[in-house]
Design a protein around this motif. Sequence first.
Motif, PDB file in Angstrom:
ATOM      1  N   SER A   1      49.796  50.727 -56.803  1.00 28.25           N
ATOM      2  CA  SER A   1      50.649  50.806 -57.708  1.00 28.25           C
ATOM      3  C   SER A   1      52.150  51.194 -57.314  1.00 28.25           C
ATOM      4  N   HIS A   2      52.171  51.835 -56.027  1.00 29.52           N
ATOM      5  CA  HIS A   2      53.284  52.569 -55.389  1.00 29.52           C
ATOM      6  C   HIS A   2      54.000  53.464 -56.452  1.00 29.52           C
ATOM      7  N   HIS A   3      53.155  54.064 -57.336  1.00 31.50           N
ATOM      8  CA  HIS A   3      53.848  55.348 -58.095  1.00 31.50           C
ATOM      9  C   HIS A   3      53.369  56.438 -57.523  1.00 31.50           C
ATOM     10  N   THR A   4      54.452  57.454 -57.841  1.00 33.04           N
ATOM     11  CA  THR A   4      54.082  58.758 -57.370  1.00 33.04           C
ATOM     12  C   THR A   4      53.693  59.669 -58.460  1.00 33.04           C
ATOM     13  N   SER A   5      52.589  60.251 -58.352  1.00 40.59           N
ATOM     14  CA  SER A   5      52.112  61.176 -59.703  1.00 40.59           C
ATOM     15  C   SER A   5      52.336  62.546 -59.290  1.00 40.59           C
ATOM     16  N   THR A   6      52.689  63.210 -59.941  1.00 38.87           N
ATOM     17  CA  THR A   6      52.486  64.783 -60.020  1.00 38.87           C
ATOM     18  C   THR A   6      51.268  65.222 -60.790  1.00 38.87           C
ATOM     19  N   PHE A   7      50.517  66.258 -60.438  1.00 42.10           N
ATOM     20  CA  PHE A   7      49.465  66.643 -61.343  1.00 42.10           C
ATOM     21  C   PHE A   7      49.078  68.183 -61.033  1.00 42.10           C
ATOM     22  N   SER A   8      48.142  68.604 -61.740  1.00 40.64           N
ATOM     23  CA  SER A   8      47.829  70.158 -61.675  1.00 40.64           C
ATOM     24  C   SER A   8      46.407  69.999 -61.837  1.00 40.64           C
ATOM     25  N   GLY A   9      45.725  71.273 -61.613  1.00 42.68           N
ATOM     26  CA  GLY A   9      44.451  71.634 -61.660  1.00 42.68           C
ATOM     27  C   GLY A   9      43.486  72.726 -61.293  1.00 42.68           C
ATOM     28  N   VAL A  10      42.555  73.015 -61.703  1.00 36.67           N
ATOM     29  CA  VAL A  10      41.634  74.245 -61.304  1.00 36.67           C
ATOM     30  C   VAL A  10      40.445  73.781 -60.599  1.00 36.67           C
ATOM     31  N   ASN A  11      40.261  74.110 -59.541  1.00 30.85           N
ATOM     32  CA  ASN A  11      38.946  74.107 -58.788  1.00 30.85           C
ATOM     33  C   ASN A  11      38.166  75.241 -58.919  1.00 30.85           C
ATOM     34  N   MET A  12      36.946  74.991 -59.005  1.00 31.69           N
ATOM     35  CA  MET A  12      35.839  76.075 -59.116  1.00 31.69           C
ATOM     36  C   MET A  12      34.890  75.993 -57.733  1.00 31.69           C
ATOM     37  N   PHE A  13      35.109  77.244 -56.864  1.00 32.59           N
ATOM     38  CA  PHE A  13      34.346  77.026 -55.778  1.00 32.59           C
ATOM     39  C   PHE A  13      33.358  78.001 -55.517  1.00 32.59           C
ATOM     40  N   ARG A  14      32.147  77.428 -54.993  1.00 27.91           N
ATOM     41  CA  ARG A  14      30.890  78.498 -54.704  1.00 27.91           C
ATOM     42  C   ARG A  14      30.835  78.417 -53.322  1.00 27.91           C
ATOM     43  N   PHE A  15      30.082  79.628 -52.663  1.00 23.65           N
ATOM     44  CA  PHE A  15      29.970  79.765 -51.612  1.00 23.65           C
ATOM     45  C   PHE A  15      28.485  80.126 -51.059  1.00 23.65           C
ATOM     46  N   THR A  16      27.979  80.011 -49.841  1.00 23.73           N
ATOM     47  CA  THR A  16      27.030  80.661 -49.230  1.00 23.73           C
ATOM     48  C   THR A  16      26.887  82.128 -49.529  1.00 23.73           C
ATOM     49  N   LYS A  17      25.917  82.805 -49.361  1.00 21.54           N
ATOM     50  CA  LYS A  17      25.970  84.300 -49.704  1.00 21.54           C
ATOM     51  C   LYS A  17      26.778  85.022 -48.762  1.00 21.54           C
ATOM     52  N   ASP A  18      26.814  84.448 -47.280  1.00 20.60           N
ATOM     53  CA  ASP A  18      27.597  85.057 -46.480  1.00 20.60           C
ATOM     54  C   ASP A  18      29.125  84.693 -46.415  1.00 20.60           C
ATOM     55  N   ARG A  19      29.437  83.724 -47.461  1.00 22.74           N
ATOM     56  CA  ARG A  19      30.737  83.084 -47.649  1.00 22.74           C
ATOM     57  C   ARG A  19      31.358  82.491 -46.337  1.00 22.74           C
ATOM     58  N   THR A  20      30.415  81.843 -45.391  1.00 23.36           N
ATOM     59  CA  THR A  20      31.091  81.213 -44.322  1.00 23.36           C
ATOM     60  C   THR A  20      31.012  79.644 -44.467  1.00 23.36           C
ATOM     61  N   LYS A  21      30.356  79.069 -45.764  1.00 22.08           N
ATOM     62  CA  LYS A  21      30.406  77.579 -45.936  1.00 22.08           C
ATOM     63  C   LYS A  21      30.565  77.473 -47.527  1.00 22.08           C
ATOM     64  N   ILE A  22      31.347  76.564 -47.886  1.00 24.94           N
ATOM     65  CA  ILE A  22      31.590  76.237 -49.326  1.00 24.94           C
ATOM     66  C   ILE A  22      30.160  75.396 -49.569  1.00 24.94           C
ATOM     67  N   THR A  23      29.632  75.645 -50.624  1.00 21.07           N
ATOM     68  CA  THR A  23      28.602  74.915 -51.436  1.00 21.07           C
ATOM     69  C   THR A  23      28.828  74.137 -52.388  1.00 21.07           C
ATOM     70  N   GLU A  24      30.052  74.233 -53.302  1.00 25.16           N
ATOM     71  CA  GLU A  24      30.355  73.552 -54.300  1.00 25.16           C
ATOM     72  C   GLU A  24      31.730  73.356 -54.861  1.00 25.16           C
ATOM     73  N   VAL A  25      32.354  72.590 -54.921  1.00 22.39           N
ATOM     74  CA  VAL A  25      33.553  72.368 -55.473  1.00 22.39           C
ATOM     75  C   VAL A  25      33.589  71.435 -56.902  1.00 22.39           C
ATOM     76  N   MET A  26      33.931  72.164 -57.713  1.00 24.38           N
ATOM     77  CA  MET A  26      33.920  71.501 -59.116  1.00 24.38           C
ATOM     78  C   MET A  26      35.389  71.321 -59.466  1.00 24.38           C
ATOM     79  N   VAL A  27      36.034  70.026 -59.596  1.00 24.55           N
ATOM     80  CA  VAL A  27      37.399  69.675 -59.954  1.00 24.55           C
ATOM     81  C   VAL A  27      37.688  69.372 -61.290  1.00 24.55           C
ATOM     82  N   TYR A  28      38.753  70.252 -61.707  1.00 27.50           N
ATOM     83  CA  TYR A  28      39.156  69.764 -63.093  1.00 27.50           C
ATOM     84  C   TYR A  28      40.846  69.610 -63.015  1.00 27.50           C
TER      85      TYR A  28
END
Length: 211
Positions: free
Chosen positions: A155-182
Motif C-alpha cells: 500500500s506504500h502507507h506508513t502506519s503508527t501502532f502500539s501494543g503490549v507483548n506478554m513474554f514467558r521464559f524458561t525457568k533459568d530465563r535464558t530463552k523465550i518460550t512464549e510471545v503473545m502479541v496484543y
Amino acid sequence: MREISTQKTAVAGVAMNVGSASGKQSLVSAHRRSGRIGAVRVFNIKDTEEVQDWRIKDMMTMTEKYFIDFVNKGHEAIADEIFDDNAVHMDLVWDPLHPCVGPEGLKHYLHDLKEAFPDFHVDIVDMATCDMNGLWVRYEGFASNLGEYHGHKPSHHTSTFSGVNMFRFTKDRTKITEVMVYRSAFAEDKEELREKVPEGGFRELRLRRLM
C-alpha cells in the motif's frame, strides 16, 4: 533511581494497579493460570529506574534482544540464541490462526515481516512483571508497507501502532518460550478487515471495536 508510577493498567483483560510513587508494591487480584484468584505483586519498570533483581534484569535483557536485535535490526540468526526450541509466537488480535513455533518458525516470521515492512521499528515504553518467568512490555512503533502482506500488494502507507507483548521464559530465563502479541492495527489490517466483514448489521460497530 527508576520511577515507579501509580496507574490503572489493563493487560489481556486483567485490570491492575501498578506500583506506587514511593516504590512500594501494590497487591492486586488477578486470575492465575490455575483459574484461582490470588494476590499478585506487580512491578512497573520505567526507564529511569535502576533494577536490582537479577532475575528481572535477565528477562529485560532477553526482551531487549528480541525488540532491538531481532525485530528492529532484522538479525534472523539471533533467533537460535533467544528462543526455546518449542517457543510459540502469536499475534492474538490480528493473526491468531498462524502462530510461529521454534527458532526456524520465528526466522520465517521475521523474514516475511521485513519483506512487507522493511523499516518496521518499535520502541519500548515500559515493562511490568508479576513473577520471575514473565514480563509485559508496552511499546510504540511505525511500519511502511512496501512489500506483499497477507497476499495483498504493498500500500506504500506508513502506519503508527502500539501494543503490549506478554513474554514467558524458561525457568533459568535464558530463552523465550512464549510471545503473545496484543497490538493495534496497521492500515493494511484495517483494509483486510473491511474485506472480510460483510456489509450491514454490526459491521461498522465491529470495525470500530477492533480499530
